[in-house]
Motif scaffolding. Structure first.
Motif, PDB file in Angstrom:
ATOM      1  N   GLY A  24      34.460  32.391 157.232  1.00 21.15           N
ATOM      2  CA  GLY A  24      33.051  32.555 156.916  1.00 21.15           C
ATOM      3  C   GLY A  24      32.173  32.067 158.057  1.00 21.15           C
ATOM      4  N   ALA A  25      30.990  32.627 158.162  1.00 27.02           N
ATOM      5  CA  ALA A  25      30.058  32.240 159.219  1.00 27.02           C
ATOM      6  C   ALA A  25      29.554  30.822 158.971  1.00 27.02           C
ATOM      7  N   THR A  26      29.432  30.034 160.030  1.00 26.40           N
ATOM      8  CA  THR A  26      28.909  28.679 159.935  1.00 26.40           C
ATOM      9  C   THR A  26      27.391  28.751 159.912  1.00 26.40           C
ATOM     10  N   THR A  36      17.920  29.053 156.597  1.00 26.47           N
ATOM     11  CA  THR A  36      19.331  29.064 156.965  1.00 26.47           C
ATOM     12  C   THR A  36      19.495  29.813 158.276  1.00 26.47           C
ATOM     13  N   ILE A  37      20.110  29.144 159.280  1.00 27.76           N
ATOM     14  CA  ILE A  37      20.291  29.740 160.601  1.00 27.76           C
ATOM     15  C   ILE A  37      21.690  29.414 161.120  1.00 27.76           C
ATOM     16  N   LYS A  38      22.125  30.123 162.160  1.00 23.60           N
ATOM     17  CA  LYS A  38      23.359  29.788 162.847  1.00 23.60           C
ATOM     18  C   LYS A  38      23.091  28.590 163.747  1.00 23.60           C
TER      19      LYS A  38
END
Length: 58
Positions: A24-26, A36-38
């Protein structure tokens, strides 16, 4: 060309492929606006990175 002596069983194939999976993306929350951002990216909502305004967002 080399040819396998025996057929690879389903169990042997699946054991080998246990580590071949998607992760899953962090994601983290922006410290300024809470979006919510990377990680290590400028926030698209407020334009802040490391508590400094980097991009002006209208």
């Amino acid at each position: 060309m080399a040819v396998p002596f025996r057929k690879t069983s389903k169990q042997a194939k699946r054991k080998r492929r246990t580590h071949f999976k998607l992760a899953g993306a962090t994601l983290i929350s922006c410290k300024n606006c809470g979006a919510t951002i990377k990680p290590h990216r400028v926030c698209r909502e407020c334009g802040y990175y490391k508590n400094k305004e980097v991009v002006r967002v209208d």
